[in-house]
Write a protein that holds these residues in place. Sequence first.
Motif, PDB file in Angstrom:
ATOM      1  N   HIS A 131      45.873  53.829  39.676  1.00  0.00           N
ATOM      2  CA  HIS A 131      45.289  55.125  40.036  1.00  0.00           C
ATOM      3  C   HIS A 131      44.567  55.747  38.836  1.00  0.00           C
ATOM      4  O   HIS A 131      43.410  56.150  38.932  1.00  0.00           O
ATOM      5  CB  HIS A 131      46.372  56.074  40.559  1.00  0.00           C
ATOM      6  CG  HIS A 131      45.919  57.493  40.659  1.00  0.00           C
ATOM      7  ND1 HIS A 131      45.099  57.947  41.682  1.00  0.00           N
ATOM      8  CD2 HIS A 131      46.145  58.558  39.859  1.00  0.00           C
ATOM      9  CE1 HIS A 131      44.848  59.226  41.506  1.00  0.00           C
ATOM     10  NE2 HIS A 131      45.467  59.616  40.411  1.00  0.00           N
ATOM     11  N   PHE A 132      45.279  55.827  37.694  1.00  0.00           N
ATOM     12  CA  PHE A 132      44.672  56.435  36.508  1.00  0.00           C
ATOM     13  C   PHE A 132      43.493  55.622  36.006  1.00  0.00           C
ATOM     14  O   PHE A 132      42.461  56.182  35.615  1.00  0.00           O
ATOM     15  CB  PHE A 132      45.709  56.625  35.402  1.00  0.00           C
ATOM     16  CG  PHE A 132      46.622  57.788  35.633  1.00  0.00           C
ATOM     17  CD1 PHE A 132      46.127  59.069  35.820  1.00  0.00           C
ATOM     18  CD2 PHE A 132      47.991  57.606  35.679  1.00  0.00           C
ATOM     19  CE1 PHE A 132      46.961  60.149  36.047  1.00  0.00           C
ATOM     20  CE2 PHE A 132      48.846  58.668  35.906  1.00  0.00           C
ATOM     21  CZ  PHE A 132      48.333  59.945  36.094  1.00  0.00           C
ATOM     22  N   ASP A 137      35.940  55.736  37.460  1.00  0.00           N
ATOM     23  CA  ASP A 137      35.039  56.537  38.299  1.00  0.00           C
ATOM     24  C   ASP A 137      34.293  57.582  37.489  1.00  0.00           C
ATOM     25  O   ASP A 137      33.184  57.981  37.854  1.00  0.00           O
ATOM     26  CB  ASP A 137      35.828  57.236  39.416  1.00  0.00           C
ATOM     27  CG  ASP A 137      36.356  56.262  40.463  1.00  0.00           C
ATOM     28  OD1 ASP A 137      35.909  55.085  40.484  1.00  0.00           O
ATOM     29  OD2 ASP A 137      37.248  56.680  41.243  1.00  0.00           O
ATOM     30  N   ASN A 138      34.881  58.036  36.403  1.00  0.00           N
ATOM     31  CA  ASN A 138      34.259  59.047  35.557  1.00  0.00           C
ATOM     32  C   ASN A 138      33.543  58.440  34.352  1.00  0.00           C
ATOM     33  O   ASN A 138      33.187  59.158  33.422  1.00  0.00           O
ATOM     34  CB  ASN A 138      35.312  60.062  35.100  1.00  0.00           C
ATOM     35  CG  ASN A 138      35.731  60.972  36.232  1.00  0.00           C
ATOM     36  OD1 ASN A 138      34.943  61.788  36.698  1.00  0.00           O
ATOM     37  ND2 ASN A 138      36.956  60.817  36.708  1.00  0.00           N
ATOM     38  N   GLY A 157      41.534  53.763  37.795  1.00  0.00           N
ATOM     39  CA  GLY A 157      40.445  54.002  38.742  1.00  0.00           C
ATOM     40  C   GLY A 157      39.752  55.326  38.505  1.00  0.00           C
ATOM     41  O   GLY A 157      38.523  55.415  38.541  1.00  0.00           O
ATOM     42  N   ARG A 158      40.530  56.363  38.250  1.00  0.00           N
ATOM     43  CA  ARG A 158      39.949  57.687  37.981  1.00  0.00           C
ATOM     44  C   ARG A 158      39.124  57.673  36.697  1.00  0.00           C
ATOM     45  O   ARG A 158      38.033  58.240  36.642  1.00  0.00           O
ATOM     46  CB  ARG A 158      41.043  58.756  37.875  1.00  0.00           C
ATOM     47  CG  ARG A 158      41.814  59.036  39.155  1.00  0.00           C
ATOM     48  CD  ARG A 158      40.977  59.766  40.219  1.00  0.00           C
ATOM     49  NE  ARG A 158      40.414  61.009  39.780  1.00  0.00           N
ATOM     50  CZ  ARG A 158      40.976  62.203  39.889  1.00  0.00           C
ATOM     51  NH1 ARG A 158      42.154  62.313  40.450  1.00  0.00           N
ATOM     52  NH2 ARG A 158      40.370  63.280  39.443  1.00  0.00           N
ATOM     53  N   LEU A 159      39.648  57.018  35.670  1.00  0.00           N
ATOM     54  CA  LEU A 159      38.901  56.913  34.413  1.00  0.00           C
ATOM     55  C   LEU A 159      37.607  56.127  34.611  1.00  0.00           C
ATOM     56  O   LEU A 159      36.543  56.520  34.108  1.00  0.00           O
ATOM     57  CB  LEU A 159      39.763  56.263  33.336  1.00  0.00           C
ATOM     58  CG  LEU A 159      40.944  57.100  32.834  1.00  0.00           C
ATOM     59  CD1 LEU A 159      41.879  56.243  31.982  1.00  0.00           C
ATOM     60  CD2 LEU A 159      40.472  58.311  32.057  1.00  0.00           C
TER      61      LEU A 159
END
Length: 178
Positions: free
Chosen positions: A106-107, A113-114, A109-111
């Motif tokens: 999850h983390f 995506d940004n 993926g978020r990193l």
Amino acid sequence: MARILITSALPYINGVKHLGNLVGSQLPADVYARYARARGHEVLLICATDEHGTPAELAAAEAGEPVADYCARLWQVQKDLVDGFRLSFDHYGRSSSPENHALTQHFAGRLADNGLISEVAERQIYSAADGRFLPDRYVVGTCPNCGYPRARGDQCENCTKQLDPTDLIEPRSAISGS
């Protein structure tokens, strides 16, 4: 009232922890958590055993056990020590748990995506005889700095220079010698 997340350094799964290990990493986190709770803050104190990488694999091989079985057995030993010292962890988990894998993904993926993760190319040593890529501690060879013939892929024990396995002269598998 603040909400505080406290984590402790993850102890490697290999070996039984002693008082020095506890004093160096887990006890300070516990003391701070108790202090913050006493001040009325909402605290979540978490830790887990580090079951990934070469230390776990080497220890399991030395014990003659599959890595998963070794890690499960040693996790319980370490959890019993944590409980025996009455450390106040709200959760004492395992880095190999499905929950940890999902949270890590999850983390990441978020990193990604940004735009905060970029691809990194890394050279690795593959052993056809062993049928696998070799972690740094599974590679031995001659140190390019001092010429020591039994340097490990992470560090030369003779001159203490930190190394990359691909820097070694005539690198070979510590498992098969290939």
